[in-house]
Structures are given as structure tokens and as C-alpha cells.
Design a protein around this motif. Structure first.
Motif: not given
Lengths: 366, 96
Positions: A281, A287, A311-313
């Protein structure tokens, strides 16, 4: 005005920072035990301890909460965290608030230090603290120490968190994570054979050694009164890059009497694989710390901040929505696709914003 | 060139809309809440399953992604090779 108990901490923390009142209704209205749980009440009490003049109203069943934030006071506090959630749950909220206190915060938190649900204290120590340093929150006073370890469900651990106060937060440009130079980790075990730690280390190394030779995993075995009330073990891994980015992963043993026990070998392997996932990621912020980075960007000087994230959680996406509600800040979000010949994992997200120029009015000027 | 630009626009999902836009949509659906009545006296309590689940879900910041790679495969291992100092370096940088 919000519905439901999800994202409870985000709402209360942002409300405290922005000074806006918040009302949460419909907290588990159809549940067998409606209303707030003990750990949520414990979080509210913690907020009450670090602020001065907060007004909290809860209705009789606990399904409606009204919160009017007071001044962030800080100082030396001690809090018994409810063992339903680990200290990480409380500490995550506290990390967001700590730099904006009137006096430097010194918090002693007691309870469960490691459990499988929340980020453990070790993970926050290894990733959040270096991240805060990038925003100009540093110096002698910033420290997070595990005095006693306490596994779920019994707890009995103790953590000391110290944080200095800052008037303003520096804007940052974190767009290049750099290459990973080393991997560090802590394999902890309490009230079980010290050999467990070694077994975890062995299996984690077997996976990670194909990438990098510089791996060192400490085994941390605490004994006697320092080992809390329940047995358990686990592993926290951190990959450090040349530019000082920390990516992390962790796995803890299942608490006693809750589900199938895990073998130490499996913990080591799973954790190593989770770390590889995190590296895939990528980005400049791990994250679990995305929301901390985004908050500090929002509250920075009125200047442009850029941070490259993986990637946004889902939690972060909700956090972005709440930032818009409380501070009227919207981020510019761009996707960066990896180049053809690069082997650096998946798509990245570039977040850009202009800080609101929040200055800490609570801090006393000497 | 403008065609290529438009194609790219369509291909890349607009994350900004995903993050900020869907909030207004959710608010819209809330209005069409309707109560069914049984014999004019009792109301059927039918919780909207999805919304309720989300509102009362566990408050946890950990990212459980389910697109995890199978790290036993050599292709997966190869895809992150350059993230490490042992991987390939760009022309501009140096291991100083």
C-alpha cells in the motif's frame, strides 16, 4: 448532530479542538444493552480530565449524548482505562489532542496495553511519535513508555505518555517515502514461556529475510509485577525508510478464553505478511496513522501541505468527512499510479490541503 | 489530446466525489423513511439494516483490507522489490 456510536472518538476529539458542540443520538437504540458502553464512558471521563469546563449530558438510557467542549488544560493526569478496549483506543484520541493543551501533558494510563482489536501501545510508539516529530512536535518532552505490560482480557498494564505543547503546527511536504532501509520489531510475551518470543522472531525472519538483511526484532519478556494479569504474546513490526517513514503491522495472540489460540509461528508469519501488505500500500504515513497526519495538516499554518498516502482506510474517509464538518476544510485528493517499470506496490493517494492556521490559544506565553 | 484527457477523467475514479459527495446522497435517502402500519395501531419496526450497522459499528482505526496479496507467490514478492534499498535505484539518487 450525529447518529450512532460509530466514530465516537473522532467526533468528540474534533469537537474539542474546534470548540463546537456536538450531540450524538441513537446510540445502540435497538441493542439488548442500549446506550453507551463502559469503554465509551471511560473515554468521556478521560476527555473530562484533560479539559476544563466541559459539559457532558447523557440521558437516562445512555442513547443520547450532548457534549460542550471546554478548554484543553493538560497537565499531569492518571486514568484507569476500561479493559474492554486497549489503551491504544484511548491513546489514539489523546494523541490528536495532546499538542494543543495549555500545559504539557503527562498522562499515566492503566489497563490493557496489547489486544488484537486496537493498535497496540508499541505500534503507536514506533509510528505515531516519529510522525508527530515531522510536524514540529518534538524535543525532550515527547515520549511514550510502556512501564508494565498487560494483555487482554485482564489488563494490569501501565503506560506513560508525555507530549510538549506547540503554538502552531508546521506545514509538511511528504511526497517521497524513500526506500526501506531496515525492519525493526518487538516480540513481546508475558506469563508464558520466554521461548515464545524466539519462536515468533524465527518465523517472521524467515519471510522478511528474502527482502532485506537488516532485520532486528527485540524479544521483550516481562516478569513478575510488570507482566499484568493475563498471559499472551504478540509481534509488532516496523519498516523504516531512508526518508524517515515508518510502516507497521502487528498481530497479538487471542485473549485467554476468546476463540482459538494462535501458534507463535503463525503470529510471526501473519505479521510479516501484513507488513508486506502495508509496504504494498505504501505512502509516507502508515495506514493506522492516516487520520493523525491529516488532522495535523488541517490544523497547520495557512500554507500548503502535501502528504502521500496509501489507499485511504474507511476510518480515514469518515475522518475526512468530519474534518469538513468541523473545520470546513476539503482536501485535494489525487491518485498516483505507479510507472510501468517500477515495482513499488499499488496506487498511492496524494492529499493536499491548506491549513486553517489554528493557533493554540490555550498555551500560556512565558 | 482532449479525447485522451476525457478518457483519463472517466477512468480515474473521482476520489473527491467518493469521499465528500456520498454524504449528501446518504442524507437524501434518509428522507424517504416510511412507517408501515399494522391495523392502525402498531408500527412495524424495521431497522434499515445497512445504515444501522454502519452507525453502530465498532469504532476502530485499523485498516482491514481484504485485497491482501498472496506473499508466497514470486510475482507478489516481485511487485514491491523496489521499495527496499536492495532494489533498483533511480538514476538521480545515490546510496550516499
Amino acid at each position: 448532530m450525529y447518529d450512532g456510536c460509530n466514530l465516537f472518538r473522532q467526533r468528540l476529539v474534533l469537537s474539542t479542538l474546534s470548540g463546537k458542540r456536538v450531540k450524538i443520538k441513537n446510540i445502540r437504540p435497538r441493542d439488548d444493552e442500549p446506550g453507551l458502553r463502559d469503554f465509551e464512558a471511560s473515554f468521556i471521563r478521560l476527555l473530562d480530565k484533560v479539559t476544563n469546563g466541559s459539559r457532558i449530558e447523557i440521558n437516562q438510557t445512555g442513547t443520547v449524548l450532548f457534549y460542550q467542549p471546554g478548554l484543553l488544560y493538560g497537565g499531569s493526569i492518571e486514568h484507569e482505562c476500561n479493559p474492554q478496549r486497549s489503551i491504544g483506543y484511548y491513546l489514539e484520541g489523546l494523541l490528536l489532542l495532546a499538542p494543543f493543551m495549555k500545559t504539557p501533558l503527562q498522562a499515566t494510563l492503566k489497563g490493557v496495553t496489547n489486544d488484537p482489536t486496537d493498535p497496540t501501545v508499541d505500534l503507536l510508539k514506533l509510528t505515531s511519535i516519529p510522525l508527530m516529530k515531522k510536524f514540529g512536535i518534538d524535543g525532550e518532552g515527547l515520549d511514550l513508555k510502556v512501564v508494565k505490560r498487560g494483555m487482554a482480557p485482564g489488563g494490569g498494564g501501565e503506560v506513560v505518555f508525555k507530549c510538549p505543547v506547540r503554538r502552531t503546527i508546521k506545514p509538511v511536504q511528504l511526497t517521497d517515502p524513500g526506500k526501506i532501509k531496515r525492519i525493526r520489531g518487538i516480540a513481546y510475551s508475558v506469563r508464558v514461556s520466554p521461548q515464545m518470543g524466539n519462536r515468533i522472531v524465527e518465523s517472521a525472519r524467515s519471510i522478511l529475510n528474502q527482502f532485506l538483511p537488516d532485520i532486528y526484532i527485540y524479544t521483550d519478556h516481562m516478569k513478575g509485577s510488570l507482566s499484568g494479569k493475563s498471559p499472551g504474546f504478540g509481534l509488532t513490526l516496523v519498516a523504516e525508510t531512508l526518508n524517515g517513514t515508518f510502516l507497521s503491522a502487528e498481530v497479538s495472540s487471542t485473549p485467554q478464553g476468546k476463540g482459538d489460540p494462535l501458534l507463535p509461528e503463525d503470529i510471526g508469519k501473519n505479521c510479516a505478511k501484513l507488513l508486506l501488505d502495508e509496504i504494498y500500500r505504501g505512502g509516507c504515513v502508515d495506514s493506522s496513522n492516516q487520520s493523525l497526519a491529516l488532522l495535523l495538516m488541517t490544523l497547520g499554518q495557512p500554507d500548503v501541505s502535501k502528504v502521500l498516502l496509501g489507499p485511504l482506510s474507511p476510518y480515514t474517509i469518515e475522518f475526512l468527512r468530519h474534518i469538513r464538518d468541523f473545520f470546513q476544510i476539503m482536501f485535494k485528493i489525487e491518485v498516483q499510479k505507479p510507472l510501468e517499470d517500477e515495482r513499488k506496490g499499488g496506487d498511492k493517494t496524494l492529499m493536499t490541503c491548506v491549513g486553517v492556521g489554528y493557533s493554540n490559544i490555550n498555551k500560556t506565553i512565558k | 489530446a482532449s479525447e485522451a484527457f476525457l478518457r483519463q477523467q472517466a477512468a480515474a475514479p473521482n476520489l473527491r466525489k467518493l469521499v465528500y459527495g456520498s454524504v449528501t446522497e446518504a442524507a437524501g435517502t434518509e428522507a424517504e423513511e416510511e412507517d408501515e402500519e399494522l391495523g392502525g395501531l402498531f408500527r412495524v419496526s424495521r431497522p434499515q439494516k445497512n445504515k444501522r450497522d454502519q452507525a453502530d459499528a465498532l469504532d476502530c482505526s485499523r485498516f482491514h483490507s481484504n485485497d491482501g496479496q498472496n506473499w508466497d507467490l514470486p510475482e507478489a514478492v516481485d511487485s514491491i522489490r523496489d521499495c527496499f534499498v536492495t532494489g533498483k535505484w533511480e538514476q538521480s539518487e545515490d546510496a550516499a
